[in-house]
Design a protein around this motif. Structure first.
Motif, mmCIF file in Angstrom:
data_model
loop_
_atom_site.group_PDB
_atom_site.id
_atom_site.type_symbol
_atom_site.label_atom_id
_atom_site.label_comp_id
_atom_site.label_asym_id
_atom_site.label_seq_id
_atom_site.Cartn_x
_atom_site.Cartn_y
_atom_site.Cartn_z
ATOM 1 N N GLY A 119 -19.895 35.765 -20.067
ATOM 2 C CA GLY A 119 -19.071 36.758 -20.751
ATOM 3 C C GLY A 119 -18.979 38.027 -19.925
ATOM 4 O O GLY A 119 -19.243 38.022 -18.721
ATOM 5 N N LYS A 139 -20.055 34.618 -24.338
ATOM 6 C CA LYS A 139 -19.642 33.218 -24.239
ATOM 7 C C LYS A 139 -20.766 32.397 -24.859
ATOM 8 O O LYS A 139 -21.892 32.433 -24.387
ATOM 9 C CB LYS A 139 -19.410 32.823 -22.779
ATOM 10 N N ARG A 152 -16.087 26.514 -24.151
ATOM 11 C CA ARG A 152 -14.741 27.079 -24.231
ATOM 12 C C ARG A 152 -14.582 28.089 -25.362
ATOM 13 O O ARG A 152 -13.477 28.344 -25.816
ATOM 14 C CB ARG A 152 -13.711 25.958 -24.409
ATOM 15 N N GLU A 153 -15.696 28.640 -25.837
ATOM 16 C CA GLU A 153 -15.633 29.566 -26.954
ATOM 17 C C GLU A 153 -16.431 30.838 -26.676
ATOM 18 O O GLU A 153 -17.465 30.785 -26.017
ATOM 19 C CB GLU A 153 -16.183 28.907 -28.233
ATOM 20 N N GLY A 154 -15.905 31.937 -27.203
ATOM 21 C CA GLY A 154 -16.592 33.209 -27.030
ATOM 22 C C GLY A 154 -16.493 34.049 -28.290
ATOM 23 O O GLY A 154 -15.684 33.762 -29.181
ATOM 24 N N CYS A 194 -10.657 35.721 -20.638
ATOM 25 C CA CYS A 194 -10.850 34.407 -21.268
ATOM 26 C C CYS A 194 -9.949 33.362 -20.620
ATOM 27 O O CYS A 194 -10.405 32.263 -20.280
ATOM 28 C CB CYS A 194 -10.556 34.487 -22.760
ATOM 29 N N ILE A 225 -11.973 30.065 -21.341
ATOM 30 C CA ILE A 225 -12.405 30.257 -22.726
ATOM 31 C C ILE A 225 -11.145 30.191 -23.586
ATOM 32 O O ILE A 225 -10.229 30.990 -23.416
ATOM 33 C CB ILE A 225 -13.144 31.598 -22.889
#
Length: 165
Positions: free
Chosen positions: A52, A71, A75-77, A107, A112
């Motif tokens: 992140g 993060k 694939r997600e934050g 992202c 992300i």
């Protein structure tokens, strides 16, 4: 007034703590302390090591806004620490918008796809801001298992960063 946005590291901890705690405690009376937010003293460990980042908005050398990305999955934050000093808020300077756009670009560049955030229902302007930026509300129980919950948050949103303009 020219806004300069840059990545922040541990050397900005004290300025960030001052900015964020002032807004949380004095402006919104959120019962939160620095002890509840140890991440602000370990920016690099907490945000950057996992993929992140943390950004600050400066005007004439003064830190006036912040936004961070944790993060928490491939694939997600999670959007964190989105704050703008009261006297610098609003459409004239558009600092919150610029900070969010920097985070969304990051992202996209780093794979992300979905970002989530939690906020507090009393922060009406923040909620309107997220909704204007196409964030959709999600129930707490429908958040990803690894989403880093903050105890004060009671309203949650998500955004697919590839579906926004």
């Amino acid at each position: 007034m020219k806004i300069h946005i840059q990545q922040l590291d541990n050397s900005y901890s004290d300025q960030l703590i001052d900015l964020i705690l002032t807004i949380q405690q004095k402006e919104f009376n959120v019962p939160i302390t620095i002890e509840d937010q140890p991440d602000l003293k370990k920016i690099e460990n907490f945000y950057m090591e996992s993929g992140g980042s943390f950004w600050g908005a400066f005007i004439e050398g003064e830190l006036v806004g912040s936004i961070a990305l944790v993060k928490f999955d491939e694939r997600e934050g999670a959007v964190r620490k989105m704050f703008v000093k009261k006297e610098f808020r609003g459409k004239e300077l558009n600092i919150a918008q610029e900070l969010l756009e920097v985070l969304i670009s990051f992202c996209r560049e780093n794979g992300i796809e979905t970002i989530y955030l939690g906020t507090v229902s009393i922060l009406k302007a923040a909620i309107r801001f997220y909704e204007r930026n196409h964030f959709l509300q999600v129930k707490k129980e429908d958040l990803p298992a690894r989403f880093p919950l903050m105890s004060a948050d009671n309203v949650f949103y998500y955004l697919n960063v590839n579906q926004t303009v």
